[in-house]
Write a protein that holds these residues in place. Structure first.
Motif, mmCIF file in Angstrom:
data_model
loop_
_atom_site.group_PDB
_atom_site.id
_atom_site.type_symbol
_atom_site.label_atom_id
_atom_site.label_comp_id
_atom_site.label_asym_id
_atom_site.label_seq_id
_atom_site.Cartn_x
_atom_site.Cartn_y
_atom_site.Cartn_z
ATOM 1 N N VAL A 1 11.507 -6.155 -20.338
ATOM 2 C CA VAL A 1 12.706 -6.817 -19.819
ATOM 3 C C VAL A 1 13.379 -7.570 -20.956
ATOM 4 C CG1 VAL A 1 11.889 -6.983 -17.438
ATOM 5 C CG2 VAL A 1 11.366 -8.820 -19.026
ATOM 6 N N LYS A 2 14.685 -7.723 -20.831
ATOM 7 C CA LYS A 2 15.456 -8.346 -21.901
ATOM 8 C C LYS A 2 16.493 -9.292 -21.322
ATOM 9 C CE LYS A 2 18.332 -7.232 -25.865
ATOM 10 N NZ LYS A 2 19.005 -6.200 -26.633
ATOM 11 N N LYS A 3 16.668 -10.407 -22.031
ATOM 12 C CA LYS A 3 17.745 -11.351 -21.720
ATOM 13 C C LYS A 3 18.270 -11.850 -23.061
ATOM 14 C CE LYS A 3 18.876 -15.432 -18.981
ATOM 15 N NZ LYS A 3 18.330 -16.462 -18.083
ATOM 16 N N GLY A 4 19.525 -11.500 -23.355
ATOM 17 C CA GLY A 4 20.063 -11.836 -24.670
ATOM 18 C C GLY A 4 19.249 -11.128 -25.735
ATOM 19 N N ARG A 5 18.720 -11.899 -26.687
ATOM 20 C CA ARG A 5 17.886 -11.318 -27.755
ATOM 21 C C ARG A 5 16.395 -11.388 -27.441
ATOM 22 N NH1 ARG A 5 20.710 -12.871 -33.473
ATOM 23 N NH2 ARG A 5 22.744 -12.030 -32.941
ATOM 24 N N LYS A 6 16.047 -11.990 -26.305
ATOM 25 C CA LYS A 6 14.638 -12.133 -25.939
ATOM 26 C C LYS A 6 14.161 -10.892 -25.191
ATOM 27 C CE LYS A 6 14.952 -17.128 -25.264
ATOM 28 N NZ LYS A 6 14.803 -18.190 -24.267
ATOM 29 N N LYS A 7 12.926 -10.487 -25.480
ATOM 30 C CA LYS A 7 12.278 -9.378 -24.791
ATOM 31 C C LYS A 7 10.881 -9.805 -24.385
ATOM 32 C CE LYS A 7 14.345 -5.288 -26.879
ATOM 33 N NZ LYS A 7 14.063 -4.027 -27.575
ATOM 34 N N LYS A 8 10.440 -9.296 -23.253
ATOM 35 C CA LYS A 8 9.079 -9.544 -22.783
ATOM 36 C C LYS A 8 8.550 -8.271 -22.151
ATOM 37 C CE LYS A 8 9.535 -14.421 -21.564
ATOM 38 N NZ LYS A 8 8.454 -15.150 -22.163
ATOM 39 N N LYS A 9 7.222 -8.143 -22.158
ATOM 40 C CA LYS A 9 6.563 -7.093 -21.394
ATOM 41 C C LYS A 9 5.937 -7.748 -20.170
ATOM 42 C CE LYS A 9 5.350 -3.523 -24.695
ATOM 43 N NZ LYS A 9 4.241 -2.757 -25.290
ATOM 44 N N LEU A 10 6.146 -7.117 -19.011
ATOM 45 C CA LEU A 10 5.567 -7.613 -17.765
ATOM 46 C C LEU A 10 4.647 -6.539 -17.191
ATOM 47 C CD1 LEU A 10 8.765 -9.200 -16.183
ATOM 48 C CD2 LEU A 10 6.941 -10.354 -17.453
ATOM 49 N N TYR A 11 3.472 -6.956 -16.753
ATOM 50 C CA TYR A 11 2.435 -6.048 -16.297
ATOM 51 C C TYR A 11 2.164 -6.243 -14.805
ATOM 52 C CZ TYR A 11 1.527 -5.633 -21.291
ATOM 53 O OH TYR A 11 1.655 -5.419 -22.644
ATOM 54 N N PHE A 12 2.106 -5.121 -14.075
ATOM 55 C CA PHE A 12 1.811 -5.146 -12.647
ATOM 56 C C PHE A 12 0.652 -4.205 -12.365
ATOM 57 C CE2 PHE A 12 6.179 -6.461 -12.978
ATOM 58 C CZ PHE A 12 6.321 -7.434 -11.998
ATOM 59 N N ASP A 13 -0.376 -4.719 -11.706
ATOM 60 C CA ASP A 13 -1.501 -3.901 -11.252
ATOM 61 C C ASP A 13 -1.034 -3.180 -9.991
ATOM 62 O OD1 ASP A 13 -3.730 -2.937 -9.883
ATOM 63 O OD2 ASP A 13 -4.972 -4.670 -10.326
ATOM 64 N N ILE A 14 -0.909 -1.869 -10.062
ATOM 65 C CA ILE A 14 -0.366 -1.104 -8.942
ATOM 66 C C ILE A 14 -1.433 -0.243 -8.258
ATOM 67 C CG2 ILE A 14 1.961 -1.144 -9.882
ATOM 68 C CD1 ILE A 14 1.484 1.797 -10.769
ATOM 69 N N SER A 15 -2.691 -0.597 -8.460
ATOM 70 C CA SER A 15 -3.779 0.232 -7.916
ATOM 71 C C SER A 15 -3.781 0.285 -6.384
ATOM 72 C CB SER A 15 -5.136 -0.249 -8.435
ATOM 73 O OG SER A 15 -5.336 -1.610 -8.147
ATOM 74 N N ASN A 16 -3.196 -0.697 -5.708
ATOM 75 C CA ASN A 16 -3.160 -0.679 -4.250
ATOM 76 C C ASN A 16 -2.169 0.333 -3.689
ATOM 77 O OD1 ASN A 16 -5.102 -2.710 -3.586
ATOM 78 N ND2 ASN A 16 -3.645 -4.223 -4.335
ATOM 79 N N PHE A 17 -1.131 0.686 -4.467
ATOM 80 C CA PHE A 17 -0.144 1.623 -3.936
ATOM 81 C C PHE A 17 0.073 2.873 -4.762
ATOM 82 C CE2 PHE A 17 2.786 -0.979 -6.587
ATOM 83 C CZ PHE A 17 3.551 0.014 -7.198
ATOM 84 N N PHE A 18 -0.461 2.957 -5.952
ATOM 85 C CA PHE A 18 -0.186 4.096 -6.824
ATOM 86 C C PHE A 18 -0.563 5.407 -6.156
ATOM 87 C CE2 PHE A 18 -1.546 7.046 -10.232
ATOM 88 C CZ PHE A 18 -0.303 7.246 -10.799
ATOM 89 N N GLY A 19 0.409 6.321 -6.069
ATOM 90 C CA GLY A 19 0.167 7.632 -5.474
ATOM 91 C C GLY A 19 0.207 7.666 -3.965
ATOM 92 N N LYS A 20 0.599 6.567 -3.334
ATOM 93 C CA LYS A 20 0.653 6.501 -1.857
ATOM 94 C C LYS A 20 2.095 6.322 -1.395
ATOM 95 C CE LYS A 20 -3.803 4.243 -1.924
ATOM 96 N NZ LYS A 20 -4.492 2.972 -1.786
ATOM 97 N N TRP A 21 2.579 7.294 -0.666
ATOM 98 C CA TRP A 21 3.946 7.216 -0.146
ATOM 99 C C TRP A 21 3.880 6.685 1.255
ATOM 100 C CZ3 TRP A 21 8.067 7.700 -3.155
ATOM 101 C CH2 TRP A 21 7.876 8.276 -4.398
ATOM 102 N N THR B 1 0.805 -1.220 0.000
ATOM 103 C CA THR B 1 0.000 0.000 0.000
ATOM 104 C C THR B 1 0.841 1.275 0.000
ATOM 105 O OG1 THR B 1 -0.185 -0.123 2.408
ATOM 106 C CG2 THR B 1 -1.977 -1.110 1.107
ATOM 107 N N THR B 2 2.153 1.152 -0.205
ATOM 108 C CA THR B 2 2.996 2.339 -0.395
ATOM 109 C C THR B 2 3.845 2.120 -1.639
ATOM 110 O OG1 THR B 2 4.882 1.553 0.923
ATOM 111 C CG2 THR B 2 3.145 2.764 2.096
ATOM 112 N N GLU B 3 4.190 3.236 -2.297
ATOM 113 C CA GLU B 3 4.973 3.124 -3.533
ATOM 114 C C GLU B 3 6.342 2.501 -3.288
ATOM 115 O OE1 GLU B 3 5.114 6.639 -5.933
ATOM 116 O OE2 GLU B 3 2.988 6.500 -6.384
ATOM 117 N N THR B 4 6.975 2.873 -2.194
ATOM 118 C CA THR B 4 8.316 2.347 -1.914
ATOM 119 C C THR B 4 8.302 0.829 -1.825
ATOM 120 O OG1 THR B 4 8.838 4.367 -0.700
ATOM 121 C CG2 THR B 4 10.265 2.479 -0.318
ATOM 122 N N LYS B 5 7.370 0.283 -1.057
ATOM 123 C CA LYS B 5 7.292 -1.174 -0.908
ATOM 124 C C LYS B 5 6.768 -1.833 -2.185
ATOM 125 C CE LYS B 5 6.679 -1.152 4.082
ATOM 126 N NZ LYS B 5 5.750 -1.444 5.190
#
Length: 114
Positions: A94-114, A54-58
């Motif tokens: 993210v990248k490893k060698g020639r491979k790339k991927k997109k990773l998605y994180f739902d941050i609605s629990n901490f977005f904008g909360k310090w 529930t905080t951006e740092t964590k």
């Protein structure tokens, strides 16, 4: 002011590494408490990893720990904030060698909360 000796720095480093190694050996991870992974593989908005902090740092720390566990050796190239259906997500390329991927994180629990 006293001078910090290289020996103290070395001992602190060894202690830190030993604690991290013990956690890895016993299967303890921060992400088991701070990210709801269930069936979520993080490869799309629909399967985004839900960060429970529930905080951006964590929350940001949890994202990086999760990536380190699930994608060891991969390096973050880009991190961006994206809104999908009025919900905030962190999207990492993210990248490893020639491979790339997109990773998605739902941050609605901490977005904008310090």
């Amino acid at each position: 002011m006293k001078k910090v000796t290289p020996l103290i720095i070395l001992l602190a480093t060894v202690l830190f590494v030993a604690c991290r190694t013990q956690s890895a050996a016993t299967g303890e991870t921060n992400t088991t408490q701070h990210a709801n992974t269930g069936d979520q593989d993080g490869l799309s908005f629909q399967t985004a990893v839900v960060v429970l902090d529930t905080t951006e740092t964590k929350g940001i720390a949890t994202e990086y720990v999760w990536m380190g566990i699930h994608y060891p050796g991969w390096h973050v190239q880009v991190q961006s904030l994206v809104f999908q259906d009025k919900k905030p997500y962190d999207v990492f390329v993210v990248k490893k060698g020639r491979k790339k991927k997109k990773l998605y994180f739902d941050i609605s629990n901490f977005f904008g909360k310090w």
